[in-house]
Design an enzyme around this catalytic site. Structure first.
Site, PDB file in Angstrom:
ATOM      1  N   ASP A   1       0.809  -1.218   0.000  1.00 61.50           N
ATOM      2  CA  ASP A   1       0.000   0.000   0.000  1.00 61.50           C
ATOM      3  C   ASP A   1       0.844   1.271   0.000  1.00 61.50           C
ATOM      4  O   ASP A   1       2.067   1.220   0.198  1.00 61.50           O
ATOM      5  CB  ASP A   1      -0.971   0.003   1.193  1.00 61.50           C
ATOM      6  CG  ASP A   1      -0.362  -0.570   2.469  1.00 61.50           C
ATOM      7  OD1 ASP A   1       0.871  -0.571   2.575  1.00 61.50           O
ATOM      8  OD2 ASP A   1      -1.119  -1.002   3.346  1.00 61.50           O
TER       9      ASP A   1
ATOM     10  N   HIS B   1      -7.414  -5.124   9.790  1.00 60.00           N
ATOM     11  CA  HIS B   1      -7.120  -4.858   8.378  1.00 60.00           C
ATOM     12  C   HIS B   1      -5.813  -5.518   7.957  1.00 60.00           C
ATOM     13  O   HIS B   1      -4.911  -5.732   8.764  1.00 60.00           O
ATOM     14  CB  HIS B   1      -7.137  -3.350   8.048  1.00 60.00           C
ATOM     15  CG  HIS B   1      -5.995  -2.552   8.579  1.00 60.00           C
ATOM     16  ND1 HIS B   1      -6.137  -1.260   9.037  1.00 60.00           N
ATOM     17  CD2 HIS B   1      -4.673  -2.817   8.696  1.00 60.00           C
ATOM     18  CE1 HIS B   1      -4.968  -0.785   9.411  1.00 60.00           C
ATOM     19  NE2 HIS B   1      -4.061  -1.716   9.217  1.00 60.00           N
TER      20      HIS B   1
HETATM   21  C1  F6R Z   1       1.371  -1.551   6.114  1.00 54.64           C
HETATM   22  C2  F6R Z   1       0.080  -2.207   6.155  1.00 54.64           C
HETATM   23  C3  F6R Z   1      -0.757  -2.231   7.390  1.00 54.64           C
HETATM   24  C4  F6R Z   1       0.033  -2.565   8.649  1.00 54.64           C
HETATM   25  C5  F6R Z   1      -0.862  -2.573   9.869  1.00 54.64           C
HETATM   26  C6  F6R Z   1      -0.086  -2.821  11.145  1.00 54.64           C
HETATM   27  O1  F6R Z   1       1.941  -1.651   4.841  1.00 54.64           O
HETATM   28  O2  F6R Z   1      -0.329  -2.708   5.167  1.00 54.64           O
HETATM   29  O3  F6R Z   1      -1.778  -3.180   7.219  1.00 54.64           O
HETATM   30  O4  F6R Z   1       0.643  -3.805   8.504  1.00 54.64           O
HETATM   31  O5  F6R Z   1      -1.524  -1.347   9.980  1.00 54.64           O
HETATM   32  O6  F6R Z   1       0.779  -1.747  11.369  1.00 54.64           O
HETATM   33  P1  F6R Z   1       1.875  -1.793  12.497  1.00 54.64           P
HETATM   34  O7  F6R Z   1       2.838  -2.847  12.118  1.00 54.64           O
HETATM   35  O8  F6R Z   1       2.512  -0.432  12.484  1.00 54.64           O
HETATM   36  O9  F6R Z   1       1.170  -2.106  13.775  1.00 54.64           O
END
Ligand code: F6R
Length: 253
Positions: free
Chosen positions: A67, A138
């Site tokens: 993304d 998500h």
């Molecule tokens: C990032 C992405 C998001 C993150 C998710 C968790 O490219 O696609 O789905 O993996 O928001 O984020 P963190 O690791 O910062 O808790």
């Protein structure tokens, strides 16, 4: 689906990195699906170390990221393009021309989504996809919804994601409201899927996603449709609830 609970963040990162280094050794021109956020930083560090130790090379590797925020240029330090350069691409022998993210600066959402899907198809799909998980379940920026987006989509971030991401920005007004995200179909089509989750904040959603109903309201639960190729790595804190409530389904490392 294999669910591993590791002693701490470093152990989680090292274990998950093993799957990526094995993939790279077995197929040096693999297509890696990559993620940003705080969860995969340790995994990238582990891969950089393996590169420095000459265990692996990225010379023929191709990458597609999950993304990108809409409206941010690649040189904006909050863009996911910038993150990838900082955490991985600048430290290994990858050809930058072989790295791909959605173009957050393209205002034509339909064209950008079509371009990204065509690109993934032209690479022959994804060999191994890395994922984090949002506190709302998500994956990528595929937010809880009544419908499932199969292909790349233009998403309005939910309030919970918006708030979770605000920690990275100087002011809440700077947090983008929209992003381009690879769709659930492309993610589920990857030949292997590795999800990393750390910290207390992820404990509840791991149980909901992997032991609750399979539903588009918890996008990570859709991974159970392709469970044979899914590997979940949690640290002790994120894995606390599932280890307690589903000990028979969890491998404690
Ligand atoms: C990032 C992405 C998001 C993150 C998710 C968790 O490219 O696609 O789905 O993996 O928001 O984020 P963190 O690791 O910062 O808790």
């Amino acid at each position: 689906m294999k669910i591993y609970v590791c002693e701490n963040y470093d152990a989680m990162s090292a274990q998950a990195a093993e799957l990526f280094s094995t993939q790279i050794k077995e197929k040096p021109d693999s297509v890696l699906g990559l993620a940003t956020g705080s969860s995969p930083i340790g995994l990238y560090k582990a891969l950089v170390k393996k590169y420095e130790n000459k265990e692996i090379s990225f010379a023929k590797i191709k990458t597609v990221n999950l993304d990108e925020y809409c409206g941010l240029t690649a040189d904006n330090d909050q863009s996911y393009a910038y993150f990838m350069n900082q955490n991985l691409f600048s430290h290994v022998d990858i050809d930058k021309a072989n790295t791909n993210l959605p173009d957050g600066t393209n205002p034509d959402a339909e064209a950008e989504c079509a371009r990204y899907d065509a690109l993934i198809a032209s690479l022959g799909g994804i060999d191994i996809q890395l994922l984090g998980i949002g506190v709302n379940g998500h994956i990528g920026f595929n937010e809880p919804s009544d419908t499932i987006s199969l292909g790349t989509n233009h998403v309005a971030l939910t309030q919970s994601t918006f708030e979770a991401n605000a920690r990275f920005f100087a002011s809440i007004d700077d947090v983008p409201r929209y992003a381009y995200s690879m769709g659930c179909g492309s993610i589920l089509n990857a030949k292997k899927i590795v999800l990393v989750a750390n910290g207390k904040g992820k404990a509840e959603i791991l149980e909901k996603a992997f032991f609750g109903p399979v539903t588009s309201q918890v996008p990570a639960s859709l991974l159970r449709l392709v469970s044979d190729k899914v590997y979940i790595f949690a640290d002790k804190e994120a894995g606390e609830i599932i280890t307690k409530n589903h000990p028979e389904d969890v491998i404690v490392l």
